[in-house]
Design an enzyme around this catalytic site. Sequence first.
Site, PDB file in Angstrom:
ATOM      1  N   GLU A 191       0.822  -1.216   0.000  1.00  0.00           N
ATOM      2  CA  GLU A 191       0.000   0.000   0.000  1.00  0.00           C
ATOM      3  C   GLU A 191       0.857   1.268   0.000  1.00  0.00           C
ATOM      4  O   GLU A 191       0.357   2.366   0.267  1.00  0.00           O
ATOM      5  CB  GLU A 191      -0.955   0.027   1.207  1.00  0.00           C
ATOM      6  CG  GLU A 191      -1.909  -1.151   1.297  1.00  0.00           C
ATOM      7  CD  GLU A 191      -2.951  -1.213   0.182  1.00  0.00           C
ATOM      8  OE1 GLU A 191      -2.916  -0.354  -0.728  1.00  0.00           O
ATOM      9  OE2 GLU A 191      -3.779  -2.136   0.220  1.00  0.00           O
ATOM     10  N   HIS A 198      -2.765   2.281   8.139  1.00  0.00           N
ATOM     11  CA  HIS A 198      -3.897   1.565   7.548  1.00  0.00           C
ATOM     12  C   HIS A 198      -4.119   0.300   8.366  1.00  0.00           C
ATOM     13  O   HIS A 198      -3.153  -0.399   8.672  1.00  0.00           O
ATOM     14  CB  HIS A 198      -3.594   1.204   6.089  1.00  0.00           C
ATOM     15  CG  HIS A 198      -4.494   0.141   5.523  1.00  0.00           C
ATOM     16  ND1 HIS A 198      -5.861   0.285   5.447  1.00  0.00           N
ATOM     17  CD2 HIS A 198      -4.229  -1.092   5.034  1.00  0.00           C
ATOM     18  CE1 HIS A 198      -6.383  -0.810   4.917  1.00  0.00           C
ATOM     19  NE2 HIS A 198      -5.412  -1.673   4.664  1.00  0.00           N
ATOM     20  N   GLU A 225     -17.355  12.456  22.383  1.00  0.00           N
ATOM     21  CA  GLU A 225     -16.074  13.072  22.021  1.00  0.00           C
ATOM     22  C   GLU A 225     -15.758  13.036  20.520  1.00  0.00           C
ATOM     23  O   GLU A 225     -14.798  13.672  20.085  1.00  0.00           O
ATOM     24  CB  GLU A 225     -14.933  12.381  22.774  1.00  0.00           C
ATOM     25  CG  GLU A 225     -15.161  12.328  24.270  1.00  0.00           C
ATOM     26  CD  GLU A 225     -14.299  13.301  25.049  1.00  0.00           C
ATOM     27  OE1 GLU A 225     -13.079  13.232  24.887  1.00  0.00           O
ATOM     28  OE2 GLU A 225     -14.844  14.118  25.808  1.00  0.00           O
ATOM     29  N   HIS A 258      -7.417  -2.906   9.461  1.00  0.00           N
ATOM     30  CA  HIS A 258      -8.702  -3.518   9.137  1.00  0.00           C
ATOM     31  C   HIS A 258      -9.616  -3.460  10.369  1.00  0.00           C
ATOM     32  O   HIS A 258     -10.067  -4.492  10.874  1.00  0.00           O
ATOM     33  CB  HIS A 258      -8.484  -4.956   8.656  1.00  0.00           C
ATOM     34  CG  HIS A 258      -7.629  -5.058   7.422  1.00  0.00           C
ATOM     35  ND1 HIS A 258      -7.107  -6.248   6.957  1.00  0.00           N
ATOM     36  CD2 HIS A 258      -7.201  -4.094   6.544  1.00  0.00           C
ATOM     37  CE1 HIS A 258      -6.404  -6.008   5.846  1.00  0.00           C
ATOM     38  NE2 HIS A 258      -6.443  -4.714   5.583  1.00  0.00           N
ATOM     39  N   HIS A 295     -13.056  -3.104   3.669  1.00  0.00           N
ATOM     40  CA  HIS A 295     -11.613  -3.362   3.747  1.00  0.00           C
ATOM     41  C   HIS A 295     -10.997  -2.791   5.030  1.00  0.00           C
ATOM     42  O   HIS A 295     -10.390  -3.514   5.800  1.00  0.00           O
ATOM     43  CB  HIS A 295     -10.919  -2.780   2.504  1.00  0.00           C
ATOM     44  CG  HIS A 295      -9.454  -3.031   2.454  1.00  0.00           C
ATOM     45  ND1 HIS A 295      -8.749  -3.214   1.287  1.00  0.00           N
ATOM     46  CD2 HIS A 295      -8.519  -3.123   3.443  1.00  0.00           C
ATOM     47  CE1 HIS A 295      -7.477  -3.434   1.566  1.00  0.00           C
ATOM     48  NE2 HIS A 295      -7.311  -3.372   2.864  1.00  0.00           N
TER      49      HIS A 295
HETATM   50  P1  13P Z   1       0.828  -5.447   2.980  1.00  0.00           P
HETATM   51  O1  13P Z   1       1.157  -6.731   3.705  1.00  0.00           O
HETATM   52  O2  13P Z   1       1.469  -5.407   1.616  1.00  0.00           O
HETATM   53  O3  13P Z   1       1.167  -4.239   3.817  1.00  0.00           O
HETATM   54  O4  13P Z   1      -0.741  -5.432   2.703  1.00  0.00           O
HETATM   55  C1  13P Z   1      -1.643  -5.546   3.762  1.00  0.00           C
HETATM   56  C2  13P Z   1      -2.922  -4.846   3.514  1.00  0.00           C
HETATM   57  O5  13P Z   1      -3.621  -4.534   4.458  1.00  0.00           O
HETATM   58  C3  13P Z   1      -3.330  -4.533   2.131  1.00  0.00           C
HETATM   59  O6  13P Z   1      -4.402  -3.640   2.116  1.00  0.00           O
HETATM   60 ZN    ZN Z   2      -5.584  -3.660   3.988  1.00  0.00          ZN
END
Ligand code: 13P
Ligand code: ZN
Length: 282
Positions: A127, A150, A180, A152, A221
Amino acid sequence: MTTFKQQNVLSDTPGMNIPFVQEMAEITQHMWRFGWDERNGGNVSCILEEAEVAPYVNINKVIRTIKPAFPVHELAGKYFIVTGSGKYFKNVVSDPEANLGVLRVSKDGQQLELLWGLKNGAVPTSELPSHFMSHIERLKVDPDHRVVIHNHATNVIAMTFIHDLNEDKFTKTLWEMCTECIVVFPDGIAVIPWMVPGSSEIGRETAQKMKDHRAVVWPHHGIFGTGSSIDEAFGLIETVEKAAQIYMLIVNQPIKQCITDQELADLAKAFGVTPRPGILNV
Ligand code: 13P
Ligand code: ZN
């Protein structure tokens, strides 16, 4: 919870004497424990100052170069610590050198110069286009910007299946979930359409939103959060995820009372923040 500093076993691990490596190891471990980074899910990149890198890493010895997906002139000469692609957040703490890398963008923006880590031919997160493009846009509006995370986040993902993906409506619902929230993200949450991850296209779409947001939801995602420090970027995601969790807890329950738009406006005024216009009906 026992901190890593208290666990002597980890102080001998190569890299854990480096403050910014330790901070990355700690935050990735926290996110994994929260269940937000299953397997290799999630990635982190953090801008470093040369002065904080140089005492720990030989900045004159490039281990190898890596070609970025696109030339990054805007970030030329900047140092980053990043998570590796396919690496498990669970494992960073026991082997930072295999799971993290310190990189410098070459002077011409055409290469990434690996200075530390990413052992055994590992490469930066897939990413990286989204991270780099987001760094570029955030730096334009916030010179203190440093971090892109980033992950999940479970309830954020769940919410994208049942809530309208209109970003003003999504933001409003999150603001209503915990008192908050409007103080932590008065700028609101952006939402992009579902797209293939790891691509420059999703990077461009995300970065476009980063011009005036610090957090962007990728439906089904996860989430991108940014900030001036790991604490700020993490705290933002943590707050959004908490609000999404409350939403998922109450969505099927009869609602007896809630925070009104006027109360949200009063709250913003009391805390000196300006809510994104057009969301509150006051
Ligand atoms: P990477 O392992 O390449 O960082 O990818 C993980 C991910 O969350 C892709 O969206
Ligand atoms: Zn991801």
